[in-house]
Design a protein around this motif. Structure first.
Motif, PDB file in Angstrom:
ATOM      1  N   GLU A  59      -8.241   9.019  -5.156  1.00  0.00           N
ATOM      2  CA  GLU A  59      -7.992   8.355  -6.422  1.00  0.00           C
ATOM      3  C   GLU A  59      -6.854   7.360  -6.266  1.00  0.00           C
ATOM      4  OE1 GLU A  59      -7.222  11.287  -9.351  1.00  0.00           O
ATOM      5  OE2 GLU A  59      -9.198  12.240  -9.188  1.00  0.00           O
ATOM      6  N   THR A  60      -6.918   6.292  -7.046  1.00  0.00           N
ATOM      7  CA  THR A  60      -5.893   5.253  -6.970  1.00  0.00           C
ATOM      8  C   THR A  60      -5.247   5.048  -8.336  1.00  0.00           C
ATOM      9  OG1 THR A  60      -7.459   3.463  -7.440  1.00  0.00           O
ATOM     10  CG2 THR A  60      -7.152   4.077  -5.117  1.00  0.00           C
ATOM     11  N   ALA A  61      -4.054   4.480  -8.304  1.00  0.00           N
ATOM     12  CA  ALA A  61      -3.339   4.186  -9.547  1.00  0.00           C
ATOM     13  C   ALA A  61      -2.303   3.114  -9.264  1.00  0.00           C
ATOM     14  CB  ALA A  61      -2.668   5.433 -10.094  1.00  0.00           C
ATOM     15  N   LEU A  62      -1.894   2.439 -10.323  1.00  0.00           N
ATOM     16  CA  LEU A  62      -0.820   1.458 -10.214  1.00  0.00           C
ATOM     17  C   LEU A  62       0.525   2.182 -10.158  1.00  0.00           C
ATOM     18  CD1 LEU A  62      -1.997  -1.206 -12.806  1.00  0.00           C
ATOM     19  CD2 LEU A  62      -1.910  -1.501 -10.326  1.00  0.00           C
ATOM     20  N   PRO A  63       1.484   1.667  -9.403  1.00  0.00           N
ATOM     21  CA  PRO A  63       2.816   2.270  -9.394  1.00  0.00           C
ATOM     22  C   PRO A  63       3.466   2.199 -10.773  1.00  0.00           C
ATOM     23  CG  PRO A  63       2.538   0.744  -7.551  1.00  0.00           C
ATOM     24  CD  PRO A  63       1.383   0.531  -8.464  1.00  0.00           C
ATOM     25  N   ALA A 310       7.957   3.009  -8.606  1.00  0.00           N
ATOM     26  CA  ALA A 310       7.856   4.407  -8.200  1.00  0.00           C
ATOM     27  C   ALA A 310       6.393   4.798  -8.070  1.00  0.00           C
ATOM     28  CB  ALA A 310       8.558   5.315  -9.205  1.00  0.00           C
ATOM     29  N   VAL A 311       6.122   5.700  -7.139  1.00  0.00           N
ATOM     30  CA  VAL A 311       4.772   6.211  -6.928  1.00  0.00           C
ATOM     31  C   VAL A 311       4.839   7.729  -6.857  1.00  0.00           C
ATOM     32  CG1 VAL A 311       4.021   4.147  -5.680  1.00  0.00           C
ATOM     33  CG2 VAL A 311       4.983   6.066  -4.407  1.00  0.00           C
ATOM     34  N   PRO A 312       3.717   8.410  -7.077  1.00  0.00           N
ATOM     35  CA  PRO A 312       3.713   9.859  -6.884  1.00  0.00           C
ATOM     36  C   PRO A 312       4.029  10.220  -5.443  1.00  0.00           C
ATOM     37  CG  PRO A 312       1.792   9.152  -8.130  1.00  0.00           C
ATOM     38  CD  PRO A 312       2.438   7.918  -7.613  1.00  0.00           C
ATOM     39  N   ARG A 334      -5.382  -0.195   3.237  1.00  0.00           N
ATOM     40  CA  ARG A 334      -4.499  -0.660   4.297  1.00  0.00           C
ATOM     41  C   ARG A 334      -3.167   0.053   4.145  1.00  0.00           C
ATOM     42  NH1 ARG A 334      -0.704  -4.582   5.664  1.00  0.00           N
ATOM     43  NH2 ARG A 334      -0.984  -5.432   7.776  1.00  0.00           N
ATOM     44  N   ALA A 335      -2.660   0.592   5.262  1.00  0.00           N
ATOM     45  CA  ALA A 335      -1.368   1.276   5.259  1.00  0.00           C
ATOM     46  C   ALA A 335      -0.259   0.235   5.175  1.00  0.00           C
ATOM     47  CB  ALA A 335      -1.211   2.129   6.514  1.00  0.00           C
ATOM     48  N   LEU A 336       0.510   0.289   4.097  1.00  0.00           N
ATOM     49  CA  LEU A 336       1.579  -0.670   3.875  1.00  0.00           C
ATOM     50  C   LEU A 336       2.917   0.035   4.044  1.00  0.00           C
ATOM     51  CD1 LEU A 336       1.930  -3.650   3.018  1.00  0.00           C
ATOM     52  CD2 LEU A 336       2.187  -2.837   0.671  1.00  0.00           C
ATOM     53  N   ARG A 337       3.726  -0.508   4.922  1.00  0.00           N
ATOM     54  CA  ARG A 337       5.021   0.116   5.202  1.00  0.00           C
ATOM     55  C   ARG A 337       5.959  -0.079   4.008  1.00  0.00           C
ATOM     56  NH1 ARG A 337       8.293  -0.232  10.902  1.00  0.00           N
ATOM     57  NH2 ARG A 337       9.956   1.257  10.358  1.00  0.00           N
ATOM     58  N   VAL A 338       6.669   0.975   3.628  1.00  0.00           N
ATOM     59  CA  VAL A 338       7.579   0.920   2.491  1.00  0.00           C
ATOM     60  C   VAL A 338       8.886   1.613   2.858  1.00  0.00           C
ATOM     61  CG1 VAL A 338       5.736   0.872   0.765  1.00  0.00           C
ATOM     62  CG2 VAL A 338       6.664   3.069   1.513  1.00  0.00           C
ATOM     63  N   GLU A 358      -0.011  -3.459  -6.917  1.00  0.00           N
ATOM     64  CA  GLU A 358      -1.037  -2.944  -6.016  1.00  0.00           C
ATOM     65  C   GLU A 358      -1.551  -1.592  -6.517  1.00  0.00           C
ATOM     66  OE1 GLU A 358       2.126  -3.272  -5.312  1.00  0.00           O
ATOM     67  OE2 GLU A 358       2.478  -4.693  -3.671  1.00  0.00           O
ATOM     68  N   ARG A 359      -2.822  -1.341  -6.237  1.00  0.00           N
ATOM     69  CA  ARG A 359      -3.376  -0.013  -6.510  1.00  0.00           C
ATOM     70  C   ARG A 359      -3.210   0.812  -5.250  1.00  0.00           C
ATOM     71  NH1 ARG A 359      -5.686   0.482 -11.322  1.00  0.00           N
ATOM     72  NH2 ARG A 359      -6.301   2.609 -10.784  1.00  0.00           N
ATOM     73  N   VAL A 360      -2.562   1.949  -5.371  1.00  0.00           N
ATOM     74  CA  VAL A 360      -2.277   2.786  -4.206  1.00  0.00           C
ATOM     75  C   VAL A 360      -3.031   4.102  -4.322  1.00  0.00           C
ATOM     76  CG1 VAL A 360      -0.005   1.740  -3.888  1.00  0.00           C
ATOM     77  CG2 VAL A 360      -0.227   3.818  -5.266  1.00  0.00           C
ATOM     78  N   ALA A 361      -3.356   4.673  -3.176  1.00  0.00           N
ATOM     79  CA  ALA A 361      -4.041   5.962  -3.142  1.00  0.00           C
ATOM     80  C   ALA A 361      -3.043   7.048  -3.526  1.00  0.00           C
ATOM     81  CB  ALA A 361      -4.609   6.222  -1.757  1.00  0.00           C
ATOM     82  N   THR A 362      -3.344   7.792  -4.593  1.00  0.00           N
ATOM     83  CA  THR A 362      -2.429   8.822  -5.070  1.00  0.00           C
ATOM     84  C   THR A 362      -2.936  10.236  -4.808  1.00  0.00           C
ATOM     85  OG1 THR A 362      -3.465   8.710  -7.262  1.00  0.00           O
ATOM     86  CG2 THR A 362      -1.534   7.320  -6.877  1.00  0.00           C
ATOM     87  N   THR A 363      -4.237  10.369  -4.639  1.00  0.00           N
ATOM     88  CA  THR A 363      -4.827  11.689  -4.382  1.00  0.00           C
ATOM     89  C   THR A 363      -5.580  11.655  -3.066  1.00  0.00           C
ATOM     90  OG1 THR A 363      -5.090  12.033  -6.756  1.00  0.00           O
ATOM     91  CG2 THR A 363      -6.358  13.479  -5.300  1.00  0.00           C
ATOM     92  N   ASN A 364      -5.362  12.678  -2.238  1.00  0.00           N
ATOM     93  CA  ASN A 364      -6.008  12.795  -0.924  1.00  0.00           C
ATOM     94  C   ASN A 364      -5.678  11.632   0.002  1.00  0.00           C
ATOM     95  OD1 ASN A 364      -7.191  15.220  -1.618  1.00  0.00           O
ATOM     96  ND2 ASN A 364      -9.106  14.300  -2.287  1.00  0.00           N
TER      97      ASN A 364
END
Length: 380
Positions: A59-63, A310-312, A334-338, A358-364
């Protein structure tokens, strides 16, 4: 003739040279294509179709932009609402001849819970009866004097005296009734008084024993209305300055979680612990919480109002000694370095690497990390 023979001799040589040149160009082009085809893919990309993403449960979500709604997690203790807990005590000394409620039973306000047999009770009830008789006699005399005065038989001063006596008798009766009512009243026999519940609720304690002789103010029962409970929390002074009444508190224990609200933040430090006492109200209509139960309370602080991202915490992964989040792309992720900052509850501040759009993967997201290690393409 000589020129014609010379052209005939040179033409085959030119054609041969052209053929070799075209062949060489084709070979070079083939080499370039082979080299392009063999070019390594983006090592940070994971190629996935929409179907594969759904099947993997990603699943994805916005930060979150604008600061983390931080949390202060502390141990707490469930207590009864001070307004919803009352002691049923003996209002008169004597012997307990009846106890009508057991532990756990429900009562309504005004229900008799115990009966005390006492000489004092007999005196109070006798005084009420005597005052009632005197008041009745005084009223009878007043009616007689009113009739005689109307017939011009009695003087007005006799009527005034009768009216005064009736008023005084009525006051004495009301006083006797109030004194009896202060003890609970009722109880049946002349020497018995009933102890009544001051609130509706549930019996949570019963120290009294049938037949026991008790003194005035002895505790007989404890009744609590547990539809509303409180959570007592002790805060360090540094944190207390960030907490105010009305803030949300998430209370959890043994698989249960429920929201409450801060109702009180003490303005003084506890003399023994040097901590600040905080009280939060918690609905308990379903009987979920028990008085005396230890819990964990997370006080949810308001947003800081800045533009931080902030992200989960489930979105953050470590890949080859790099901290990354997986950002959704047209072909997958794509793996983005943070660079991460402070952590509050299940949220992590990203100080660098994300713009917040950006929409980031938050689950799994760990699934994406595993696929990245296998080459970036998920097998069908």
């Amino acid at each position: 003739m000589t020129c014609r023979m010379l052209l005939s001799a040179l033409l085959p040589l030119a054609l041969t040279a052209c053929g070799k040149s075209e062949s060489k160009a084709d070979d070079m082009a083939g080499m370039d294509m082979s080299k392009e085809a063999g070019k390594p893919a983006d090592k940070d990309a994971v190629v996935l179709s929409a179907r594969q993403i759904a099947d993997a449960g990603i699943e994805t979500a916005l930060p979150t932009v604008g600061g983390i709604a931080g949390a202060i997690e502390l141990p707490g203790l469930i207590q009864g609402d001070p307004q919803g807990m009352q002691v049923v005590s003996a209002t008169i000394g004597g012997r307990l001849v009846s106890l009508t409620r057991n532990l756990g039973q429900s009562v309504r306000q005004g229900d008799p819970m115990a009966i005390i047999e006492s000489r004092e009770a007999a005196s109070l009830k006798a005084e009420v009866e005597a005052a009632r008789a005197r008041a009745g006699l005084a009223q009878s005399n007043l009616r007689r004097e009113q009739r005689l005065f109307a017939e011009r038989v009695s003087p007005e001063q006799d009527l005034i005296a009768a009216r005064t006596a009736a008023t005084e008798a009525g006051i004495a009766l009301r006083l006797a009734q109030q004194q009896l009512g202060a003890t609970g009243g009722g109880g049946g026999a002349l020497n018995r008084i009933a102890m009544r519940s001051p609130i509706s609720g549930q019996v949570i304690a019963r120290p009294a024993v049938l037949g026991q002789t008790v003194d005035v103010n002895a505790e007989l029962y404890r009744v609590a209305n547990l539809k509303l409970v409180t959570v007592q929390i002790s805060l360090p002074p540094a944190d207390a300055g960030r907490v105010r009444p009305g803030l949300r508190v998430v209370v959890s224990a043994a698989g249960r979680k429920q929201d409450g609200r801060v109702t009180f933040v003490s303005p003084v430090l506890d003399e023994n612990t040097r901590l600040v006492q905080l009280i939060a109200a918690l609905s308990n209509a379903g009987g979920t919480w028990r008085v005396g139960e230890p819990v964990t309370a997370a006080i949810m602080l308001p947003s800081t109002g800045d533009r931080s991202v902030a992200v989960p915490s489930t979105a953050v992964q470590s890949v080859e000694n790099r901290t990354v989040v997986f950002v959704r792309t047209a072909t997958g992720f794509r793996a983005l370095r943070v660079v991460t900052g402070r952590r509050n509850g299940d949220q992590v501040t990203i100080t660098s690497g994300l713009a917040g759009t950006e929409r980031v993967a938050t689950t799994n997201s760990f699934t994406l990390k595993a696929e990245l290690g296998k080459g970036g393409e998920m097998e069908m």
